[in-house]
Design a protein around this motif. Structure first.
Motif, PDB file in Angstrom:
ATOM      1  N   GLY A   1       0.599  -1.025   0.391  1.00  0.00           N
ATOM      2  CA  GLY A   1      -0.087   0.060  -0.062  1.00  0.00           C
ATOM      3  C   GLY A   1       0.749   1.061  -0.316  1.00  0.00           C
ATOM      4  N   GLY A   2       0.058   2.308  -0.840  1.00  0.00           N
ATOM      5  CA  GLY A   2       1.060   3.253  -0.731  1.00  0.00           C
ATOM      6  C   GLY A   2       0.151   4.916  -0.090  1.00  0.00           C
ATOM      7  N   SER A   3       1.213   5.685   0.358  1.00  0.00           N
ATOM      8  CA  SER A   3       0.561   6.596   0.922  1.00  0.00           C
ATOM      9  C   SER A   3      -0.327   6.867   2.047  1.00  0.00           C
ATOM     10  N   ALA A   4      -0.743   7.210   2.519  1.00  0.00           N
ATOM     11  CA  ALA A   4      -2.154   6.733   3.251  1.00  0.00           C
ATOM     12  C   ALA A   4      -3.070   5.293   3.176  1.00  0.00           C
ATOM     13  N   GLY A   5      -1.906   4.438   2.192  1.00  0.00           N
ATOM     14  CA  GLY A   5      -2.292   3.372   2.293  1.00  0.00           C
ATOM     15  C   GLY A   5      -1.131   2.655   2.626  1.00  0.00           C
ATOM     16  N   GLY A   6       0.108   3.374   2.471  1.00  0.00           N
ATOM     17  CA  GLY A   6       1.297   3.139   4.075  1.00  0.00           C
ATOM     18  C   GLY A   6       1.618   3.626   5.457  1.00  0.00           C
ATOM     19  N   LEU A   7       0.752   3.877   5.286  1.00  0.00           N
ATOM     20  CA  LEU A   7      -0.178   3.953   6.739  1.00  0.00           C
ATOM     21  C   LEU A   7      -0.479   2.671   6.852  1.00  0.00           C
ATOM     22  N   LEU A   8      -1.667   2.816   6.711  1.00  0.00           N
ATOM     23  CA  LEU A   8      -2.355   0.814   6.452  1.00  0.00           C
ATOM     24  C   LEU A   8      -1.069   0.190   6.487  1.00  0.00           C
ATOM     25  N   MET A   9      -0.313  -0.030   5.740  1.00  0.00           N
ATOM     26  CA  MET A   9       0.631  -1.431   5.801  1.00  0.00           C
ATOM     27  C   MET A   9       1.151  -1.212   7.256  1.00  0.00           C
ATOM     28  N   GLY A  10       1.955  -0.244   8.080  1.00  0.00           N
ATOM     29  CA  GLY A  10       2.405   0.122   9.222  1.00  0.00           C
ATOM     30  C   GLY A  10       1.647  -0.219  10.687  1.00  0.00           C
ATOM     31  N   ALA A  11       0.503  -0.044   9.911  1.00  0.00           N
ATOM     32  CA  ALA A  11      -0.920  -0.479  11.327  1.00  0.00           C
ATOM     33  C   ALA A  11      -1.197  -2.004  11.071  1.00  0.00           C
ATOM     34  N   VAL A  12      -0.735  -2.369  10.005  1.00  0.00           N
ATOM     35  CA  VAL A  12      -1.458  -3.929  10.089  1.00  0.00           C
ATOM     36  C   VAL A  12       0.442  -4.636  10.381  1.00  0.00           C
ATOM     37  N   ALA A  13       1.008  -4.001   9.373  1.00  0.00           N
ATOM     38  CA  ALA A  13       2.799  -4.204  10.239  1.00  0.00           C
ATOM     39  C   ALA A  13       3.181  -4.831  12.218  1.00  0.00           C
TER      40      ALA A  13
END
Length: 749
Positions: free
Chosen positions: A596-608
């Motif tokens: 995921g990228g940008s705000a989807g990158g926040l999503l990636m960090g959260a699910v990690a």
């Protein structure tokens, strides 16, 4: 996917070389051999009685040579850690290149007396903007039927307006921020970014001579428009926080310092922009955020005119407007989430409002309903021609277009809308152009399996004519499958899931899978065709899109249920989708990656942080992983504008506590994290490079696992990465090779 980019002096001019400085900031004498470790400089901040110590905030000092050296050491480490993936990257790049018709052109679009189109040429990075004179025979259908132009073959009278390849020559980066042609067709205004920070330089070209005028305006933002007489250019300016806040006008032949500010917005939480009306007589100035907006109009035929308020933000109406003349009277087609007589229309409704009504108090205004509110249909927006209203809407997650005449609009005589029909269940149909005088409107159609098609829809007859389907070399749609599935969240909510796969892949629990998500700003991950994605599918990977809350796929409530104090739904929805595809047999439990990228990158960090055990690898593109730090500083780019998306943690202790509980950087735990790649750009103004730079440092420090965590930073790019189509293909190849290598899916099925 749907996703909404410095040159440096030589090392000798900077004192110590970057390589020497890199040695000083790492734990080993060989940059690239092991992960670079930045020094710790504790920085404290306190809000609402809570103190957070940030050891890596110093990496924000972009002009600090030690920071630059550290970032280059990160690139060196990423290159070393992924060096074995280079043959796979080369293979994917070659596949993208071979499938792409490199020498190609767009379907010409008529505006006034010209047909405008773009060309691409094999071996060249950028588009070439062209035009050819149009004929006026009196036969409207013939005059508005685009000429047939063959790829690679210039036609008589073809004129090159702007060659992006020539503009980019010798520059580290090149991007266009807008183009406008004067009403008489003689002048071209265009905006160029050569750094990737989305601050553009306005230039004006005389198309009769090919010469540039002396006029140059630095620091403009997206969007340009000429006055009808071609003597003035309107443009937008951003402030120090990268918030567009001014509309200015430049008079050709004068100095930029003398440009007049026509409109200025002082509220740090409001975004300003403008659109040229379809009949090219006024600017519609819009000020707003994600929850309410304000509209002004400016008569650009009068050089002394100033903006006139139409609908104030005080009414708290989220809306957009299209001006149109009916029976000689000026009206506005208003798409809004409430009206003077309908208190709530969260999925929007469409109304027709006479210009004079806006002079009355809001509660007393008469708005005629064109499209009533529906719980199962989201109105996305409208456009108008001289004779018809065009409505973009979303039903059953799918974006589509409806068309109806202006005659009788908003009365009992209003016609039923017509919707062009298509065969696929999952597709995207959107307006691709509607010139005000045209008897045709252009519709772009695409799906997960269908390359973009351009249709012309004849307003008088409803006939749909295919003008072009984007060629894809060696592609057979029958080799692939795209279908809709549904996962169930912990609270019982059904989450749309898109599953794409090679036709040979079965749900037998053995396949690798890549799960993609975004889930913010009401942006929908609509069906679109992507050539790079084919390289993933061809290697047996199931490509999954998790349409999580925070997007707009299921209307306004889907967005509201994934923002502010409901933001965690985006993260838990993504995890639920991951668990669902494993349970359904689409993915092996130990062969799932996330992207995921940008705000989807926040999503990636959260699910990690929440479920690291579910993923073999995570790719976070320009990731918003330190959201709380950024939004706590209203002087940073875009921070104040974000309060309507995430809440205001400065003023609200509840918002602060909630954001701190999920912001990825502040919730890294001593657990074994999977392989993680953060991909970013030095000049990104939307998500600053410092967020992933800090995140990877803390991940390496805290993780109890041994998987490598890398950061690749484009030193001459912005939010979209490097400029140029070949560089973009290399970026996609890097990301996908990283995933495929982690999943053990490097060979084609």
């Amino acid at each position: 996917m749907s996703e909404p980019t410095l040159s440096a002096s030589s090392p000798a001019e900077r004192g110590p070389s970057h390589a020497e400085l890199a040695v000083a900031t790492t734990t080993t004498p060989h940059a690239g051999a092991t992960p670079p470790r930045a020094k710790k400089v504790p920085t404290e901040r306190t809000h609402h009685g809570d103190t957070f110590v940030d050891n890596y905030e110093w990496l924000r000092e972009k002009d600090n040579a030690e920071v630059v050296a550290h970032l280059e050491a990160e690139n060196a480490y990423a290159a070393a850690a992924t060096e074995h993936q280079q043959p796979l990257r080369d293979a994917i790049f070659a596949e993208i290149k071979n499938r792409t018709e490199e020498t190609d052109l767009s379907v010409p679009a008529r505006k006034r007396g010209w047909w405008y189109f773009t060309r691409t040429e094999e071996g060249k990075q950028y588009f070439v903007q062209c035009r050819v004179a149009a004929a006026d025979t009196g036969d409207a259908r013939a005059d508005w039927t685009p000429p047939v132009i063959e790829s690679g073959t210039p036609i008589d009278g073809e004129q090159v307006l702007l060659d992006g390849n020539a503009e980019a020559e010798g520059q580290p980066f090149f991007s266009l921020g807008g183009m406008a042609v004067s009403e008489d067709g003689n002048l071209l205004a265009y905006a160029v970014d050569n750094a990737g920070d989305e601050r553009f330089a306005l230039r004006v070209k005389d198309l009769r001579t090919g010469e540039l005028l002396a006029d140059t305006v630095e620091g403009v933002f997206y969007g340009l428009a000429f006055s009808p007489d071609g003597e003035r250019v309107y443009y937008t300016v951003v402030d120090d926080t990268w918030r567009p806040h001014q509309i200015k006008v430049h008079v050709l032949g004068t100095e930029a310092i003398d440009d007049v500010v026509l409109f200025e917005e002082g509220d740090a939480g409001m975004w300003t922009g403008f659109d040229l009306s379809p009949d090219r007589t006024e600017l519609l100035i819009s000020v707003g955020n994600s929850e309410y907006s304000e509209s002004h109009t400016l008569d650009i035929s009068d050089p002394d005119a100033r903006p006139r308020l139409l609908l104030s933000r005080d009414e708290r109406v989220l809306h957009s407007m299209d001006p149109v003349s009916i029976d000689g009277r000026r009206h506005y087609v208003v798409t809004s989430n409430r009206t003077p007589h309908v208190e709530k229309a969260p999925n929007n409704m469409v109304s027709l409002v006479a210009d004079a009504e806006f002079a009355r108090p809001f509660a007393e205004q008469e708005w005629a309903t064109v499209f009533a509110h529906r719980d199962d249909v989201k109105i996305e927006g409208t456009a108008v021609t001289a004779t018809h209203l065009l409505v973009g809407l979303r039903r059953d997650t799918t974006e589509r277009v409806q068309i109806l005449p202006l005659v009788g609009l908003g009365t009992e005589a209003q016609s039923e809308p017509v919707e062009p029909a298509f065969d696929e269940a999952l597709y995207t149909a959107s307006l691709a152009g509607a010139d005000f005088e045209s008897p045709l409107v252009r519709v772009e159609y695409t799906s997960f399996l269908t390359p973009p098609r351009i249709y012309d829809y004849e307003l008088a007859t409803g006939e749909l004519t295919l003008r072009k389907e984007t060629p894809v070399n060696g592609y057979n749609a029958d080799d692939y499958v795209a279908e809709r599935d549904w996962a169930t969240a912990a609270d019982g909510t059904r989450i749309p899931v898109t599953i794409m796969r090679h036709a040979s892949v079965a749900a037998d629990g053995s396949s690798p899978a890549l799960v993609y998500g975004y889930g913010s700003y009401e942006m929908s991950m609509d069906p679109t065709f992507g050539i790079p994605r084919l390289s993933v599918l061809d290697r047996g990977v199931v490509f999954v899109i998790a349409h999580v809350r925070g997007g707009g796929e299921l209307g306004r409530s889907w967005y509201d249920d994934g923002k502010k104090l409901a933001k965690k739904n985006s993260f838990t929805d993504f995890i639920a989708v991951t668990e669902h595809i494993v349970k359904a047999g689409w993915a092996a439990p130990d062969r799932v990656a996330a992207m995921g990228g940008s705000a989807g990158g926040l999503l990636m960090g959260a699910v990690a942080n929440l479920a690291p055990q579910l993923y073999r690898a995570i790719v976070a593109q320009v990731p918003f992983v330190d959201a709380l730090t950024s939004i706590l500083d209203p002087d940073l780019p875009l921070s104040a504008l974000e309060w309507e998306e995430w809440g205001n943690p400065i003023e609200d202790a509840t918002v602060y506590k909630y954001m701190k509980s999920y912001t990825p950087y502040q919730n890294i735990a001593p657990v074994p994290y999977p392989k993680i790649a953060a991909v970013t750009s030095l000049n990104d103004t939307r998500v600053l490079y410092v967020e992933p730079a800090k995140w990877v440092q803390k991940l390496r420090e805290v993780t109890t696992g041994t998987e490598p965590i890398v950061m690749k930073i484009e030193m001459d790019g912005g939010h979209g990465g490097a400029s140029g189509r070949y560089e973009g293909w290399k970026d996609r190849a890097w990301d996908y090779a990283y995933v495929l290598d982690a999943l053990g899916a490097t060979e084609k099925v």
